[in-house]
Design a protein around this motif. Structure first.
Motif, PDB file in Angstrom:
ATOM      1  N   TYR A  96      -0.863  11.337   0.919  1.00 54.59           N
ATOM      2  CA  TYR A  96       0.515  11.591   0.491  1.00 54.59           C
ATOM      3  C   TYR A  96       1.185  12.626   1.390  1.00 54.59           C
ATOM      4  O   TYR A  96       0.540  13.453   2.028  1.00 54.59           O
ATOM      5  CB  TYR A  96       0.556  12.067  -0.969  1.00 54.59           C
ATOM      6  CG  TYR A  96       0.023  13.473  -1.190  1.00 54.59           C
ATOM      7  CD1 TYR A  96       0.850  14.592  -1.055  1.00 54.59           C
ATOM      8  CD2 TYR A  96      -1.315  13.687  -1.526  1.00 54.59           C
ATOM      9  CE1 TYR A  96       0.361  15.874  -1.253  1.00 54.59           C
ATOM     10  CE2 TYR A  96      -1.810  14.964  -1.731  1.00 54.59           C
ATOM     11  CZ  TYR A  96      -0.965  16.065  -1.592  1.00 54.59           C
ATOM     12  OH  TYR A  96      -1.450  17.333  -1.778  1.00 54.59           O
ATOM     13  N   LYS A 117       0.789  -1.225   0.000  1.00 55.56           N
ATOM     14  CA  LYS A 117       0.000   0.000   0.000  1.00 55.56           C
ATOM     15  C   LYS A 117       0.827   1.284   0.000  1.00 55.56           C
ATOM     16  O   LYS A 117       0.271   2.376  -0.162  1.00 55.56           O
ATOM     17  CB  LYS A 117      -0.927   0.012   1.226  1.00 55.56           C
ATOM     18  CG  LYS A 117      -2.002  -1.070   1.194  1.00 55.56           C
ATOM     19  CD  LYS A 117      -2.958  -0.909   2.361  1.00 55.56           C
ATOM     20  CE  LYS A 117      -4.095  -1.927   2.289  1.00 55.56           C
ATOM     21  NZ  LYS A 117      -5.064  -1.750   3.394  1.00 55.56           N
ATOM     22  N   THR A 118       2.134   1.182   0.177  1.00 53.55           N
ATOM     23  CA  THR A 118       2.962   2.383   0.324  1.00 53.55           C
ATOM     24  C   THR A 118       4.094   2.391  -0.685  1.00 53.55           C
ATOM     25  O   THR A 118       4.833   1.409  -0.808  1.00 53.55           O
ATOM     26  CB  THR A 118       3.547   2.470   1.746  1.00 53.55           C
ATOM     27  OG1 THR A 118       2.475   2.395   2.699  1.00 53.55           O
ATOM     28  CG2 THR A 118       4.306   3.764   1.947  1.00 53.55           C
ATOM     29  N   VAL A 130       5.753  10.374  -0.701  1.00 50.29           N
ATOM     30  CA  VAL A 130       5.316   9.063  -0.234  1.00 50.29           C
ATOM     31  C   VAL A 130       3.800   8.989  -0.391  1.00 50.29           C
ATOM     32  O   VAL A 130       3.082   9.888   0.060  1.00 50.29           O
ATOM     33  CB  VAL A 130       5.710   8.814   1.232  1.00 50.29           C
ATOM     34  CG1 VAL A 130       5.138   7.492   1.719  1.00 50.29           C
ATOM     35  CG2 VAL A 130       7.221   8.823   1.388  1.00 50.29           C
ATOM     36  N   ASN A 131       3.315   7.931  -1.057  1.00 47.51           N
ATOM     37  CA  ASN A 131       1.882   7.687  -1.214  1.00 47.51           C
ATOM     38  C   ASN A 131       1.481   6.452  -0.406  1.00 47.51           C
ATOM     39  O   ASN A 131       2.208   5.452  -0.409  1.00 47.51           O
ATOM     40  CB  ASN A 131       1.528   7.438  -2.681  1.00 47.51           C
ATOM     41  CG  ASN A 131       1.862   8.614  -3.572  1.00 47.51           C
ATOM     42  OD1 ASN A 131       1.338   9.701  -3.394  1.00 47.51           O
ATOM     43  ND2 ASN A 131       2.751   8.405  -4.532  1.00 47.51           N
ATOM     44  N   HIS A 132       0.335   6.524   0.252  1.00 52.42           N
ATOM     45  CA  HIS A 132      -0.176   5.368   0.990  1.00 52.42           C
ATOM     46  C   HIS A 132      -1.633   5.148   0.617  1.00 52.42           C
ATOM     47  O   HIS A 132      -2.474   6.039   0.773  1.00 52.42           O
ATOM     48  CB  HIS A 132      -0.058   5.581   2.496  1.00 52.42           C
ATOM     49  CG  HIS A 132      -0.594   4.428   3.299  1.00 52.42           C
ATOM     50  ND1 HIS A 132       0.116   3.246   3.447  1.00 52.42           N
ATOM     51  CD2 HIS A 132      -1.774   4.274   3.976  1.00 52.42           C
ATOM     52  CE1 HIS A 132      -0.606   2.415   4.184  1.00 52.42           C
ATOM     53  NE2 HIS A 132      -1.743   3.008   4.515  1.00 52.42           N
TER      54      HIS A 132
END
Length: 237
Positions: free
Chosen positions: A97, A57-58, A86-88
């Motif tokens: 983000y 997921k990240t 960083v995207n989650h």
């Protein structure tokens, strides 16, 4: 209050589902760059970026680019910038983000510029042909100006990313970003970027890109509109 005039790159890559956990991809681009607006020159540019899938997921993306131009011994252009995000993924559609960035562009009036932001986004669709997602959040920006002054701003940031894959070799990537000063309504900035990329041989591609940036309240004596055109060879590994 005057707005700083440069906007840093946000990730335009596909979301976490397109990479395997632990996968690390790198990209290098070298080529021609032409500018109009606060600078008017033709020079060479270099770009490096990478992406890493931490978990299912990240994911993490980093990008930096640079160009410098001279004519008859006089500097005609200069820009250095770096950006990390960083995207989650919360589920298949919603994600959050966090991003940080840095810029130097004396032709737009900036010795140093620092950015940090947080936000959320929503993916409308993401398949083999197209990706469409929207983002929105808060961004803080601090700048050291070439005049010797300092500025800081609090922005509302919204953006749209779109990718269209014509086939396995050719794709068009577009991005629209807008920043609105939370203290002054007439202090806003809009940036549109688009790039066409087509594979040549294994690991090598041709990329043609265009960027236009409009700043309604630029640094004193600077132009409101800047454009950048790039043509380069990309190496992916």
């Amino acid at each position: 209050m005057r707005r700083v005039t440069a906007i840093l790159l946000t990730a335009g890559a596909l979301m976490a589902a397109d990479m395997q956990v632990g996968e690390f991809n790198q990209h290098i681009e070298l080529g021609y760059l032409g500018t109009t607006g606060n600078s008017d020159s033709q020079t060479l540019n270099a770009l490096y970026s990478n992406e890493y899938q931490w978990t299912e997921k990240t994911d993490f993306h980093f990008r930096t680019d640079a160009y410098y131009g001279e004519k008859d011994g006089e500097k005609t252009d200069e820009r250095y910038r770096a950006h990390a995000i960083v995207n989650h993924m919360y589920d298949e559609k919603w994600f959050g983000y966090g991003e940080v960035g840095w810029l130097r562009n004396p032709f737009q009036g900036f010795e140093q510029q620092y950015n940090a932001g947080l936000g959320v986004g929503y993916i409308f669709f993401n398949d083999k042909t197209q990706l469409l997602k929207v983002r929105g959040g808060y961004q803080y920006r601090y700048a050291n100006l070439t005049s010797g002054d300092n500025e800081d701003f609090h922005f509302l940031k919204v953006g749209v990313n779109h990718e269209y894959h014509f086939n396995e070799k050719t794709s068009l990537v577009s991005e629209l970003n807008a920043l609105e000063d939370l203290e002054e309504a007439n202090d806003y900035e809009i940036v549109f970027r688009t790039a066409l990329k087509t594979a040549l041989v294994e690991n090598f591609s041709l990329r043609v890109g265009f960027e236009v940036k409009y700043d309604n309240t630029p640094v004193e004596d600077k132009e409101k509109t800047d454009t950048t055109t790039t043509v380069g060879i990309v190496y992916d590994f």
